[in-house]
Design an enzyme around this catalytic site. Structure first.
Site, mmCIF file in Angstrom:
data_model
loop_
_atom_site.group_PDB
_atom_site.id
_atom_site.type_symbol
_atom_site.label_atom_id
_atom_site.label_comp_id
_atom_site.label_asym_id
_atom_site.label_seq_id
_atom_site.Cartn_x
_atom_site.Cartn_y
_atom_site.Cartn_z
ATOM 1 N N ARG A 53 24.368 -49.760 -37.823
ATOM 2 C CA ARG A 53 22.993 -49.498 -37.426
ATOM 3 C C ARG A 53 22.584 -50.609 -36.465
ATOM 4 N NH1 ARG A 53 21.747 -54.029 -38.632
ATOM 5 N NH2 ARG A 53 19.621 -53.442 -38.231
ATOM 6 N N ALA A 55 20.372 -50.676 -32.603
ATOM 7 C CA ALA A 55 20.552 -49.861 -31.396
ATOM 8 C C ALA A 55 21.835 -50.192 -30.607
ATOM 9 C CB ALA A 55 19.306 -49.999 -30.515
ATOM 10 N N ARG A 90 21.206 -40.107 -34.681
ATOM 11 C CA ARG A 90 19.939 -40.827 -34.842
ATOM 12 C C ARG A 90 19.174 -40.690 -33.518
ATOM 13 N NH1 ARG A 90 19.874 -46.521 -37.622
ATOM 14 N NH2 ARG A 90 17.773 -45.773 -38.101
ATOM 15 N N ASP A 244 14.536 -50.438 -30.314
ATOM 16 C CA ASP A 244 15.426 -49.270 -30.211
ATOM 17 C C ASP A 244 15.235 -48.528 -28.904
ATOM 18 O OD1 ASP A 244 15.162 -49.887 -33.198
ATOM 19 O OD2 ASP A 244 16.931 -48.604 -33.008
ATOM 20 N N ASN A 254 10.299 -49.968 -32.212
ATOM 21 C CA ASN A 254 11.185 -50.750 -33.093
ATOM 22 C C ASN A 254 10.892 -50.357 -34.535
ATOM 23 O OD1 ASN A 254 13.226 -52.803 -33.474
ATOM 24 N ND2 ASN A 254 11.614 -54.127 -34.273
ATOM 25 N N LYS A 255 11.607 -50.983 -35.434
ATOM 26 C CA LYS A 255 11.512 -50.668 -36.860
ATOM 27 C C LYS A 255 10.065 -50.593 -37.337
ATOM 28 C CE LYS A 255 14.225 -49.914 -39.048
ATOM 29 N NZ LYS A 255 14.610 -48.496 -39.273
HETATM 30 O O1 MRU Z 1 17.214 -48.444 -38.634
HETATM 31 P P1 MRU Z 1 17.982 -49.579 -38.051
HETATM 32 O O2 MRU Z 1 18.462 -50.567 -39.057
HETATM 33 O O3 MRU Z 1 19.069 -49.115 -37.112
HETATM 34 O O4 MRU Z 1 16.903 -50.318 -37.161
HETATM 35 C C1 MRU Z 1 17.252 -51.426 -36.403
HETATM 36 C C2 MRU Z 1 16.110 -51.985 -35.641
HETATM 37 O O5 MRU Z 1 14.991 -51.517 -35.719
HETATM 38 C C3 MRU Z 1 16.416 -53.119 -34.733
HETATM 39 O O6 MRU Z 1 15.314 -53.960 -34.618
HETATM 40 C C4 MRU Z 1 16.745 -52.555 -33.349
HETATM 41 O O7 MRU Z 1 17.733 -51.578 -33.422
HETATM 42 C C5 MRU Z 1 17.181 -53.600 -32.437
HETATM 43 S S1 MRU Z 1 18.804 -54.143 -32.853
HETATM 44 C C6 MRU Z 1 19.299 -55.379 -31.858
#
Ligand code: MRU
Length: 361
Positions: A53, A55, A90, A244, A254-255
Site C-alpha cells: 500500500r 501510492a 484501488r 495519493d 491523502n489518507k
Molecule cells: O491506504 P494506504 O495505506 O495506501 O494510504 C497511504 C497514504 O494515504 C499515504 O499517505 C500516501 O499513499 C502517500 S505514500 C508515500
C-alpha cells in the site's frame, strides 16, 4: 532502509524474473512476512487487500504486474486488459494508473517476442526512479526542516507531525513524508515525530511507528484527535504528509483525516507540507474535491481491530455494537489554500496551478 541492520526495499524481483517479492504489510509491526507474487492476479490481490500500500509502492507493484502479464501473453489486448484489472484494485492513488499507462506506452512499440524482457526492465526502472525521486524529496525537505530548526531555541528538538504512513514502506524506498526525516537524522538534526495512529487501519501506529523505531528516530504515537491539541500548545513545528493524488491546482488527496490536520495547522500557524513524487500529480483533475475518486473501503476495517493477544497470536476483535452501520471513506481532500508547499524531487513548489504547471514541465 534497514531492518535489523539489513538494507531492505519493499519490492524486489525474483532472481529468475518470474515473480516479484513484497513484504506483506498486513502483519507488521508484529510479524515480518514476505510474499511471492507470480501473476497479474496475485499483484492485483496484493494491492486490493493492502499487502502492499502507499501510492508509489502501488505504482511499482502494478508495473511488475504488467511485466508478469507479459510472460503469459504480451499482446496489446492482453496488456490493456491487465491494465484495467490492476487499475481497478484501488481507485484513488493515481500512481497506479500512471504506472500501468507508462508500461503500456513503453511496450506498444516493442516487438512481441521482446516484450517480456523489456517489460521487466521497464518495471525495474519505475521502481528505481521512485527511489531516486524520494531521496531527492528527502534532500529538499531537509533544507526546509533545517530552516525551521534554526528558528527554534537551542536545545529544543524540531517537532514534526505526520499522518498515515508515507515512509519507506509506502514507496520502494525512503518514503515521501519521512524521507526528509531520515535525511535529517543522517544530518544530525535533533527531531521528534508525532505519529497519528491513523484509524481505521492504523498505518501510523503500526507502520510509521515501526519504521521510525527501526531507524532509531524519536517518535510518539498519538490518537488521531490529539494533533490539534498539541498544535495549540506549540508542540508541533511542522506537519508533513504524503498524498495519493494532487490535482493541477494543488488540492491534496491523502489518507482520511489529513484535512482535519491541515485545518488545525492553519488555525495555529503551523506549516503544512505535502511530500510527493511527480508521479502523484494528476493534471487531468483541477478541483480535487469534485474530481478525485475516493475509495470506499469495507466497514469491517472500522468495526473490527486486530493486534496481538496475550499469547502473542494475531487476533481480530469487534469494537462496535453488532448491527451499528459504519462508513469508511479511505481518503479526503485538503484544499490547496491550506497547503504551505509541495515537496517534490525538484524542490518545493506552491500549491498553485501556475506554479505547479511550471514546476512539472
Ligand atoms: O491506504 P494506504 O495505506 O495506501 O494510504 C497511504 C497514504 O494515504 C499515504 O499517505 C500516501 O499513499 C502517500 S505514500 C508515500
Amino acid at each position: 532502509m534497514k531492518v535489523g541492520g539489513v538494507a531492505r526495499r519493499t519490492i524486489w524481483p525474483a532472481a529468475a524474473a518470474d515473480a516479484v517479492w513484497v513484504i506483506d504489510q498486513r502483519a507488521l509491526p508484529h510479524r515480518w512476512t514476505e510474499a511471492r507474487l507470480a501473476s497479474v492476479d496475485d499483484v492485483r490481490q496484493a494491492i486490493a487487500q493492502m499487502w502492499v500500500r502507499g501510492a508509489p509502492l502501488i505504482g511499482a507493484a502494478a508495473a511488475y504486474g504488467m511485466a508478469l502479464q507479459c510472460r503469459v501473453n504480451a499482446a496489446d489486448a492482453a496488456l490493456q486488459a491487465a491494465k484495467l484489472l490492476l487499475d481497478s484494485a484501488r481507485p484513488t492513488a493515481v500512481n497506479l494508473a500512471w504506472a500501468t499507462q507508462r508500461m503500456l506506452d513503453g511496450l506498444r512499440p516493442v516487438a512481441l517476442p521482446d516484450r517480456a524482457e523489456q517489460a521487466w526492465q521497464q518495471a525495474a526502472a519505475i521502481a528505481e526512479e521512485d527511489v531516486t525521486a524520494n531521496a531527492a524529496i528527502g534532500r529538499h525537505g531537509l533544507a526546509m526542516l533545517q530552516a525551521l530548526a534554526r528558528a527554534k531555541p537551542a536545545g529544543a528538538p524540531l517537532q514534526l507531525l505526520t499522518h498515515c504512513n508515507a515512509g519507506w514502506l509506502a514507496t520502494v524506498d525512503w518514503g515521501t513524508a519521512l524521507a526528509p526525516v531520515y535525511q535529517a537524522q543522517a544530518a544530525g538534526l535533533d527531531l521528534h515525530v508525532w505519529v497519528d495512529e491513523t484509524r481505521p487501519r492504523n498505518q501510523g501506529a503500526s507502520l510509521t511507528a515501526w519504521e521510525l523505531g527501526q531507524a532509531g528516530i524519536q517518535h510518539t504515537v498519538i490518537a488521531d484527535n490529539t494533533g490539534g491539541h498539541l498544535m495549540q500548545r506549540g508542540q508541533v513545528d511542522v506537519v508533513i504528509v504524503g498524498a495519493d493524488r494532487v490535482s493541477a491546482r494543488g488540492d491534496v488527496c491523502n489518507k482520511i483525516g489529513t484535512y482535519l490536520k491541515a485545518l488545525a495547522a492553519r488555525d495555529n500557524g503551523v506549516p503544512f507540507y505535502v511530500a510527493v513524487p511527480r508521479s502523484t500529480f494528476d493534471a487531468s483533475v483541477d478541483d480535487g474535491l469534485a474530481g478525485i475518486p475516493i475509495e470506499a473501503r469495507s466497514p469491517r476495517e472500522l468495526t473490527h481491530i486486530s493486534g496481538l493477544d496475550a499469547q502473542g497470536r494475531l487476533t481480530e476483535v469487534q469494537l462496535t455494537p453488532a448491527g451499528s452501520p459504519a462508513l469508511n471513506p479511505a481518503f479526503d481532500v485538503t484544499p490547496a489554500r491550506l497547503v504551505s508547499g509541495l515537496i517534490t524531487e525538484r524542490g518545493i513548489v506552491s500549491a498553485d496551478a501556475q506554479a505547479i504547471a511550471y514546476h512539472l514541465k
